[in-house]
Scaffold this active site. Structure first.
Site, PDB file in Angstrom:
ATOM      1  N   TYR A   1      43.564  33.753  27.847  1.00 59.70           N
ATOM      2  CA  TYR A   1      42.684  34.862  27.420  1.00 59.70           C
ATOM      3  C   TYR A   1      42.327  34.659  25.970  1.00 59.70           C
ATOM      4  O   TYR A   1      43.188  34.464  25.138  1.00 59.70           O
ATOM      5  CB  TYR A   1      43.371  36.219  27.586  1.00 59.70           C
ATOM      6  CG  TYR A   1      43.600  36.635  29.010  1.00 59.70           C
ATOM      7  CD1 TYR A   1      43.015  35.964  30.087  1.00 59.70           C
ATOM      8  CD2 TYR A   1      44.422  37.712  29.309  1.00 59.70           C
ATOM      9  CE1 TYR A   1      43.251  36.372  31.405  1.00 59.70           C
ATOM     10  CE2 TYR A   1      44.653  38.119  30.614  1.00 59.70           C
ATOM     11  CZ  TYR A   1      44.065  37.433  31.653  1.00 59.70           C
ATOM     12  OH  TYR A   1      44.293  37.835  32.943  1.00 59.70           O
TER      13      TYR A   1
HETATM   14  N1  LIG Z   1      45.467  37.606  37.400  1.00 62.00           N
HETATM   15  C1  LIG Z   1      44.185  37.448  37.220  1.00 62.00           C
HETATM   16  O1  LIG Z   1      43.576  36.472  37.677  1.00 62.00           O
HETATM   17  C2  LIG Z   1      43.419  38.478  36.424  1.00 62.00           C
HETATM   18  C3  LIG Z   1      42.009  38.520  36.503  1.00 62.00           C
HETATM   19  C4  LIG Z   1      41.359  39.505  35.780  1.00 62.00           C
HETATM   20  C5  LIG Z   1      42.064  40.405  35.007  1.00 62.00           C
HETATM   21  N2  LIG Z   1      43.440  40.323  34.919  1.00 62.00           N
HETATM   22  C6  LIG Z   1      44.236  41.277  34.115  1.00 62.00           C
HETATM   23  O2  LIG Z   1      43.909  42.586  34.507  1.00 62.00           O
HETATM   24  C7  LIG Z   1      43.466  43.335  33.382  1.00 62.00           C
HETATM   25  C8  LIG Z   1      42.462  44.355  33.858  1.00 62.00           C
HETATM   26  O3  LIG Z   1      41.256  43.717  34.262  1.00 62.00           O
HETATM   27  P1  LIG Z   1      39.986  43.739  33.346  1.00 62.00           P
HETATM   28  O4  LIG Z   1      40.385  44.162  31.988  1.00 62.00           O
HETATM   29  O5  LIG Z   1      39.334  42.401  33.429  1.00 62.00           O
HETATM   30  O6  LIG Z   1      39.015  44.761  34.089  1.00 62.00           O
HETATM   31  P2  LIG Z   1      39.145  46.314  34.485  1.00 62.00           P
HETATM   32  O7  LIG Z   1      40.458  46.838  34.033  1.00 62.00           O
HETATM   33  O8  LIG Z   1      38.746  46.416  35.904  1.00 62.00           O
HETATM   34  O9  LIG Z   1      37.980  46.950  33.603  1.00 62.00           O
HETATM   35  C9  LIG Z   1      38.224  47.240  32.274  1.00 62.00           C
HETATM   36  C10 LIG Z   1      36.931  47.403  31.515  1.00 62.00           C
HETATM   37  O10 LIG Z   1      36.255  48.586  31.921  1.00 62.00           O
HETATM   38  C11 LIG Z   1      35.612  49.162  30.787  1.00 62.00           C
HETATM   39  N3  LIG Z   1      36.237  50.474  30.542  1.00 62.00           N
HETATM   40  C12 LIG Z   1      37.576  50.790  30.500  1.00 62.00           C
HETATM   41  N4  LIG Z   1      37.765  52.081  30.274  1.00 62.00           N
HETATM   42  C13 LIG Z   1      36.542  52.632  30.166  1.00 62.00           C
HETATM   43  C14 LIG Z   1      36.093  53.947  29.925  1.00 62.00           C
HETATM   44  N5  LIG Z   1      36.936  54.962  29.751  1.00 62.00           N
HETATM   45  N6  LIG Z   1      34.764  54.160  29.874  1.00 62.00           N
HETATM   46  C15 LIG Z   1      33.890  53.163  30.057  1.00 62.00           C
HETATM   47  N7  LIG Z   1      34.255  51.888  30.281  1.00 62.00           N
HETATM   48  C16 LIG Z   1      35.580  51.614  30.328  1.00 62.00           C
HETATM   49  C17 LIG Z   1      35.870  48.218  29.616  1.00 62.00           C
HETATM   50  O11 LIG Z   1      34.867  47.194  29.614  1.00 62.00           O
HETATM   51  P3  LIG Z   1      33.440  47.311  28.867  1.00 62.00           P
HETATM   52  O12 LIG Z   1      33.583  48.245  27.713  1.00 62.00           O
HETATM   53  O13 LIG Z   1      33.162  45.917  28.455  1.00 62.00           O
HETATM   54  O14 LIG Z   1      32.515  47.821  29.923  1.00 62.00           O
HETATM   55  C18 LIG Z   1      37.174  47.586  30.023  1.00 62.00           C
HETATM   56  O15 LIG Z   1      37.419  46.372  29.369  1.00 62.00           O
HETATM   57  C19 LIG Z   1      42.943  42.274  32.406  1.00 62.00           C
HETATM   58  O16 LIG Z   1      42.864  42.740  31.083  1.00 62.00           O
HETATM   59  C20 LIG Z   1      43.972  41.195  32.601  1.00 62.00           C
HETATM   60  O17 LIG Z   1      45.146  41.512  31.882  1.00 62.00           O
HETATM   61  C21 LIG Z   1      44.108  39.380  35.641  1.00 62.00           C
END
Ligand SMILES: NC(=O)c1ccc[n+]([C@@H]2O[C@H](COP(=O)([O-])OP(=O)(O)OC[C@H]3O[C@@H](n4cnc5c(N)ncnc54)[C@H](OP(=O)(O)O)[C@@H]3O)[C@@H](O)[C@H]2O)c1
Length: 304
Positions: A51
């Protein structure tokens, strides 16, 4: 707090996703999000050695600096991953584990994931390498992400047969608009082996916050293309159900989506990220939000 599967670890029921640190959140904003999360009682942070590409290692570096600045390493359950840069050979695991420990400024990783499968490395080699790290005290527990259900079962069998450290948790792609793969393939393995399920993309890249709407304003985010892909007939039905429950419970839409996920069998702590304190504030209410059977059914049916 909840017990992490069969381990001694107690974790907050919202795991803070770390891929935003050094990507959509600079170091100052990342520290603010981490501080607000810890102030709310949060103790569970998820990151990875890669990351966030192309700035690999920056998320771990920021988390390491934050824990050093706050002197709170012992209060945090720290999860990171190996395998999406160079695979899961013994040599690569060793090299990447040492580099992650340096960036995180710590002597141990609490939960160390195989980030994705490496079909060129036998699972026994991977598990022996993880087991060595566990015996040295550099890793407390190991976990899996993005392995096929078949390779996950094979890995659990090999650990059992050889008396090696075994995966205690699974990090699958699972949320209200991504259900089928997990529920059909993985949920039975999770149940059978008492794995802790820690779903990633818990907010479907932001879609489940409700900020993407038909004809709505453009959202400034590198994730918007991925999130907008969910805005079809089913996505709109899910948003309508989320709006209804959110209004009834006076809770943010994002918190309702996370509460649905938390209520699914085996799920210990959904993983979601926030790039600002304001975003995080809409996620935190999920932790205390227990949906009724009727509310859960409304959401489950809308997403079928
Ligand atoms: N194992 C794997 O292969 C894998 C893959 C992906 C992720 N992950 C892990 O899972 C975690 C979660 O996934 P993710 O961060 O990619 O996506 P997510 O949690 O599905 O989406 C988070 C995103 O939504 C938006 N958001 C969050 N709260 C909000 C609010 N209150 N209002 C408006 N927008 C909001 C923000 O993006 P914006 O502001 O940019 O819209 C935020 O970065 C990652 O950080 C990582 O640690 C693991």
């Amino acid at each position: 707090m909840a017990n992490l599967g069969t381990t001694e670890l107690d974790v907050f029921r919202l795991c803070l996703g770390g891929n935003v640190f050094g990507w959509t959140a600079d170091e100052t904003d990342s520290f603010a999000v981490l501080d607000a999360y810890a102030a709310a009682g949060g103790n569970f942070i998820d990151t990875a050695d890669t990351y966030m590409r192309p700035n690999m290692g920056v998320s771990e570096t920021i988390i390491g600096r934050w824990m050093a600045a706050r002197g709170n390493r012992d209060d945090i359950v720290l999860a990171t991953k190996v395998g999406s840069d160079g695979g899961l050979s013994a040599g690569n695991i060793r090299e990447h584990a040492e580099a992650s420990l340096r960036r995180l400024q710590t002597d141990r990783i609490d939960l160390y994931y195989a980030h994705k499968d490496d079909l060129d490395t036998p699972v026994a080699e991977t598990l022996r390498a993880f087991d060595e790290l566990v015996r040295e005290g550099k890793v407390r527990h190991i976990a899996a992400s993005n392995l096929s259900a078949e390779r996950l079962r094979e890995s659990l069998d090999v650990s059992w047969r050889e008396g090696l450290a075994e995966y205690v948790a699974l990090q699958p792609h699972y949320n209200l608009v991504e259900r089928e793969g997990y529920e059909r393939e993985y949920a039975p393995v999770v149940e059978e082996h008492n794995l802790a399920c820690l779903p990633y993309y818990a907010l479907a890249k932001g879609f489940l916050t409700g900020k993407y709407r038909p004809g709505g304003p453009d959202v400034e985010s590198p994730r918007s293309k991925g999130a907008l892909a969910y805005l079809d007939g089913r996505g709109e039905r899910v948003l309508a159900a989320l709006d209804q429950v959110a209004a009834e419970r006076a809770a943010p839409v994002a918190a309702v989506a996370l509460a649905w996920l938390s209520a699914q069998p085996g799920v210990v702590s959904p993983i979601a990220s926030a790039r600002s304190v304001e975003q995080l504030e809409a996620l935190l209410p999920a932790v205390g939000l227990k949906l009724t059977d009727e509310e859960l059914a409304t959401l489950t049916e809308a997403s079928a």
